[in-house]
Write an enzyme that holds these catalytic residues in place. Structure first.
Site, PDB file in Angstrom:
ATOM      1  N   CYS A 117      46.882 102.469 -25.200  1.00  0.00           N
ATOM      2  CA  CYS A 117      48.040 101.622 -24.934  1.00  0.00           C
ATOM      3  C   CYS A 117      47.973 101.043 -23.519  1.00  0.00           C
ATOM      4  CB  CYS A 117      49.344 102.373 -25.201  1.00  0.00           C
ATOM      5  SG  CYS A 117      50.796 101.280 -25.275  1.00  0.00           S
ATOM      6  N   HIS A 203      49.036 104.434 -30.394  1.00  0.00           N
ATOM      7  CA  HIS A 203      49.200 105.775 -29.831  1.00  0.00           C
ATOM      8  C   HIS A 203      48.783 106.841 -30.843  1.00  0.00           C
ATOM      9  CE1 HIS A 203      51.316 105.158 -25.986  1.00  0.00           C
ATOM     10  NE2 HIS A 203      51.884 104.108 -26.553  1.00  0.00           N
ATOM     11  N   GLU A 205      48.121 109.788 -30.240  1.00  0.00           N
ATOM     12  CA  GLU A 205      48.670 111.073 -29.782  1.00  0.00           C
ATOM     13  C   GLU A 205      50.132 111.269 -30.160  1.00  0.00           C
ATOM     14  OE1 GLU A 205      49.874 108.354 -26.349  1.00  0.00           O
ATOM     15  OE2 GLU A 205      48.470 108.388 -28.042  1.00  0.00           O
TER      16      GLU A 205
END
Length: 256
Positions: A117, A203, A205
């Site tokens: 990002c 993202h 994560e």
């Protein structure tokens, strides 16, 4: 492709923001979020050459709050630049220093670079392409990415679904970089150079819990109006391919 590694992967996680309270309580910082992702990716990868528990030497560097502290490139195999609420194109000292450091890593060392990002956009700046506010606005929660041929090869899937949380973007692909995919809102969703760099705008994560906290907070503070809140809230629980991306990151880091 040889995936054998003789010692733990030395990854310096450059934390570019502080998580919201619930996420911070669970993971301490974004370094903890990425550590969870990488270890989960190693378990899913199930390679004899990367133990999920002992195969990593992870360090965390809070470059936003302590911009004078950066890892010595001689002591790491890779840097991972996290996301951030800040503008990647801002002319502020700590962000400019991060861009300069990333440029040095890419041009003067063999250290590999992962950007996520904001980190993806920082790599774009380091490679001298335009980064700025996306005229198409926000891309948030789980969205589908149309993969290029290289993207399909790297990720091992035909399409990719990832959490997103950005209104900034990299406008064009830098010269010499392989395009990984695009979405209707964002043309540059991932960049790749073998053994050098690997970035994603999404993202991997994030999970439903983390994204819900962000969407709720941005609604409460007026960043998202009611309409946007309803749209993004409706996508926080959709299936996503964060684990697929984690495995691809690890293959990239291990490739000889």
């Amino acid at each position: 492709m040889n995936l054998k590694v003789a010692r733990p992967l030395r990854i310096a996680i450059l934390e570019c923001d502080t998580p919201l309270p619930q996420t911070k309580k669970k993971f301490q910082g974004y370094g903890g979020v990425f550590e969870f992702l990488l270890r989960a990716g190693a378990r899913a990868l199930n390679s004899p050459d990367l133990d999920p528990d002992t195969g990593f030497e992870l360090t965390r560097w809070q470059v936003e709050l302590e911009p004078e502290k950066y890892p010595d490139p001689a002591t790491v195999d890779a840097i991972l630049i996290t996301g951030s609420k800040h503008d990647s194109f801002a002319d502020t000292p700590w962000i400019n220093k991060l861009v300069d450091y990333t440029t040095k890593i890419l041009t003067e060392t063999n250290v590999r670079v992962i950007g996520v990002c904001f980190g993806h956009q920082i790599v774009g700046r380091a490679l001298k392409v335009g980064v700025g506010r996306n005229p198409q606005g926000w891309e948030a929660a789980v969205n589908q990415i149309q993969l290029s041929a290289k993207g399909k090869e790297i990720f091992g899937v035909d399409t990719l679904r990832l959490h997103q949380m950005h209104r900034d973007c990299v406008f064009t692909y830098p010269e010499g970089v392989e395009a990984l995919g695009s979405s209707p809102v964002c043309k540059v969703q991932g960049m790749y150079v073998a053994k050098r760099l690997f970035t994603v705008q999404g993202h991997p994560e994030f999970n439903q819990e983390i994204m819900t906290e962000i969407v709720n907070t941005r609604h409460a503070t007026g960043v998202f109006d009611d309409k946007a809140f309803q749209e993004h809230s409706g996508k926080v629980a959709l299936p996503h391919d964060g684990l697929v991306v984690s495995q691809a990151f690890l293959k990239f880091l291990l490739e000889q």
